[in-house]
Scaffold this motif. Structure first.
Motif, short mmCIF file in Angstrom:
data_model
loop_
_atom_site.label_atom_id
_atom_site.label_comp_id
_atom_site.label_asym_id
_atom_site.label_seq_id
_atom_site.Cartn_x
_atom_site.Cartn_y
_atom_site.Cartn_z
N GLY A 218 0.80 -1.22 0.00
CA GLY A 218 0.00 0.00 0.00
C GLY A 218 0.84 1.27 0.00
O GLY A 218 1.91 1.31 0.58
N PRO A 219 0.34 2.35 -0.64
CA PRO A 219 1.07 3.61 -0.70
C PRO A 219 0.82 4.53 0.49
O PRO A 219 1.46 5.56 0.61
CB PRO A 219 0.52 4.23 -1.98
CG PRO A 219 -0.88 3.73 -2.03
CD PRO A 219 -0.85 2.33 -1.47
N MET B 151 -12.00 -1.58 9.74
CA MET B 151 -10.88 -1.01 10.50
C MET B 151 -9.60 -1.80 10.27
O MET B 151 -8.52 -1.22 10.05
CB MET B 151 -11.23 -0.99 11.98
CG MET B 151 -12.27 0.04 12.37
SD MET B 151 -12.66 -0.06 14.14
CE MET B 151 -13.60 1.47 14.35
N LEU B 152 -9.70 -3.13 10.32
CA LEU B 152 -8.51 -3.96 10.12
C LEU B 152 -7.98 -3.82 8.70
O LEU B 152 -6.76 -3.79 8.49
CB LEU B 152 -8.86 -5.42 10.43
CG LEU B 152 -9.15 -5.74 11.90
CD1 LEU B 152 -9.64 -7.17 12.04
CD2 LEU B 152 -7.91 -5.52 12.76
N ALA B 153 -8.89 -3.72 7.73
CA ALA B 153 -8.45 -3.55 6.34
C ALA B 153 -7.74 -2.21 6.17
O ALA B 153 -6.71 -2.12 5.49
CB ALA B 153 -9.65 -3.63 5.41
N TYR B 154 -8.28 -1.17 6.78
CA TYR B 154 -7.69 0.16 6.68
C TYR B 154 -6.28 0.17 7.26
O TYR B 154 -5.34 0.71 6.68
CB TYR B 154 -8.58 1.15 7.44
CG TYR B 154 -8.16 2.59 7.35
CD1 TYR B 154 -8.58 3.39 6.30
CD2 TYR B 154 -7.33 3.15 8.32
CE1 TYR B 154 -8.19 4.73 6.21
CE2 TYR B 154 -6.95 4.47 8.25
CZ TYR B 154 -7.37 5.26 7.19
OH TYR B 154 -6.98 6.56 7.13
N GLU B 155 -6.10 -0.47 8.43
CA GLU B 155 -4.78 -0.51 9.07
C GLU B 155 -3.82 -1.39 8.28
O GLU B 155 -2.64 -1.05 8.14
CB GLU B 155 -4.92 -1.02 10.50
CG GLU B 155 -5.60 -0.05 11.44
CD GLU B 155 -5.66 -0.54 12.87
OE1 GLU B 155 -5.58 0.29 13.77
OE2 GLU B 155 -5.80 -1.77 13.07
N ALA B 156 -4.31 -2.53 7.79
CA ALA B 156 -3.42 -3.45 7.06
C ALA B 156 -2.88 -2.79 5.80
O ALA B 156 -1.74 -3.01 5.41
CB ALA B 156 -4.18 -4.73 6.73
N ALA B 157 -3.72 -2.00 5.14
CA ALA B 157 -3.30 -1.35 3.90
C ALA B 157 -2.19 -0.33 4.14
O ALA B 157 -1.41 -0.02 3.24
CB ALA B 157 -4.50 -0.67 3.25
N ARG B 158 -2.13 0.18 5.37
CA ARG B 158 -1.13 1.20 5.70
C ARG B 158 0.05 0.65 6.45
O ARG B 158 0.96 1.40 6.78
CB ARG B 158 -1.80 2.32 6.51
CG ARG B 158 -2.66 3.20 5.63
CD ARG B 158 -3.75 3.91 6.38
NE ARG B 158 -4.44 4.82 5.49
CZ ARG B 158 -5.31 4.43 4.55
NH1 ARG B 158 -5.60 3.14 4.43
NH2 ARG B 158 -5.89 5.30 3.75
N ARG B 159 0.07 -0.64 6.74
CA ARG B 159 1.16 -1.22 7.50
C ARG B 159 2.42 -1.28 6.66
O ARG B 159 2.39 -1.74 5.55
CB ARG B 159 0.78 -2.61 8.02
CG ARG B 159 1.86 -3.27 8.85
CD ARG B 159 1.35 -4.50 9.54
NE ARG B 159 0.76 -5.47 8.59
CZ ARG B 159 0.23 -6.60 8.95
NH1 ARG B 159 0.15 -6.92 10.22
NH2 ARG B 159 -0.26 -7.42 8.06
#
Length: 282
Positions: free
Chosen positions: A94-95, A274-282
């Motif tokens: 993710g960017p 929420m988990l998808a949002y955080e995972a994309a930014r990890r």
């Protein structure tokens, strides 16, 4: 020229469509559904859906699906699978940039909690968040609750008010919006003060939740092992469920022992988002 800012109002409006698609992708990502399929599910044109999904999640639909495949493949290789068996399309991280969240954890005495809010004055209000309309409860010392307006604003406020039936409540949507911007738009590097009213056991569990890194998950049993004994999983579950401050105290990162998304006060679909949002930014 800089890209237009994605406002909280826009993110809150897009949330229902995005979560429906995330649920579908969660069940069908191994089939690599194409953009047209997902856009039809969202009721948007492919071009419009690509823009909405990418702005909310931080990844395009294709990159998000490949990120799920990447994580599964990585786990398979850790379990001994060959590179061939665990092959996946690489290089699609993710960017989005990662924001560290600093929280000053301010608790009150058990006596304060037993008084059920007598002598306390709260301001509360409604404001948009990344995950739909949020209801904010603010004490003089800091944020005391962040809930979501499900099924509606009145029900969400009633749920918070019931925690402190003897307190005074004054509505202030402008102040709620300030807190929403501070949390979701520009957290900066200053601590976000929390005024938590709970039993010593609850606060111990909530502190353990703060130790779970963004993008990571754990189980109720693991939390119980850290704060007491593995046999206390049920009591930990009750304390997690009583967490009044969603997102900042990340109870969404706690899963059932079998890895399923269960037991989230504000809905499993929101927990998944929420988990998808955080995972994309990890």
């Amino acid at each position: 020229m800089n890209a237009p800012t994605y406002t909280l109002d826009e993110a809150s409006r897009d949330y229902p469509r995005v979560t429906e698609v995330l649920e579908y992708v969660g069940d069908n990502w191994r089939d690599h559904p194409d953009l047209d399929t997902l856009a039809t599910l969202a009721g948007l044109s492919p071009h419009h859906f690509q823009r909405v999904f990418s702005r909310w999640v931080g990844l395009s639909p294709k990159k998000y699906i490949n990120a799920l495949a990447h994580g599964t493949a990585r786990e398979a290789m850790a379990d001994g699978a060959s590179v061939l068996d665990a092959s996946f399309e690489a290089g699609l991280s993710g960017p989005g940039r990662l924001h560290d969240l600093f929280i000053a954890h301010e608790a009150v005495t058990p006596g304060d909690a037993r008084r059920r809010g007598r002598g306390l004055s709260f301001r509360w209000g409604l404001a948009p968040t990344l995950f739909g309309p949020g209801v904010f409860l603010i004490a003089p010392r800091g944020l005391s609750a962040l809930a979501f307006a499900d099924p509606d604003e009145a029900s969400a406020f009633a749920d918070l008010e019931a925690r402190y039936p003897a307190a005074e409540f004054v509505r202030d949507d402008a102040l709620a919006r300030e807190w929403a911007d501070r949390i979701f738009v520009d957290p900066g590097d200053k601590p976000i003060p929390l005024a938590l009213y709970g039993t010593p056991w609850q606060r111990q569990v909530w502190r353990a939740l703060l130790a779970i890194p963004a993008g990571a998950t754990t189980t109720y049993k693991s939390i119980a092992e850290k704060v007491c004994t593995p046999k206390a999983s049920r009591a930990v579950g009750a304390a997690v469920g009583a967490n009044p401050i969603s997102w900042l105290i990340p109870c969404h990162r706690v899963l059932a022992g079998n890895g399923k998304l269960t037991g989230y006060h504000w809905g499993v679909e929101r927990k998944r988002a929420m988990l998808a949002y955080e995972a994309a930014r990890r």
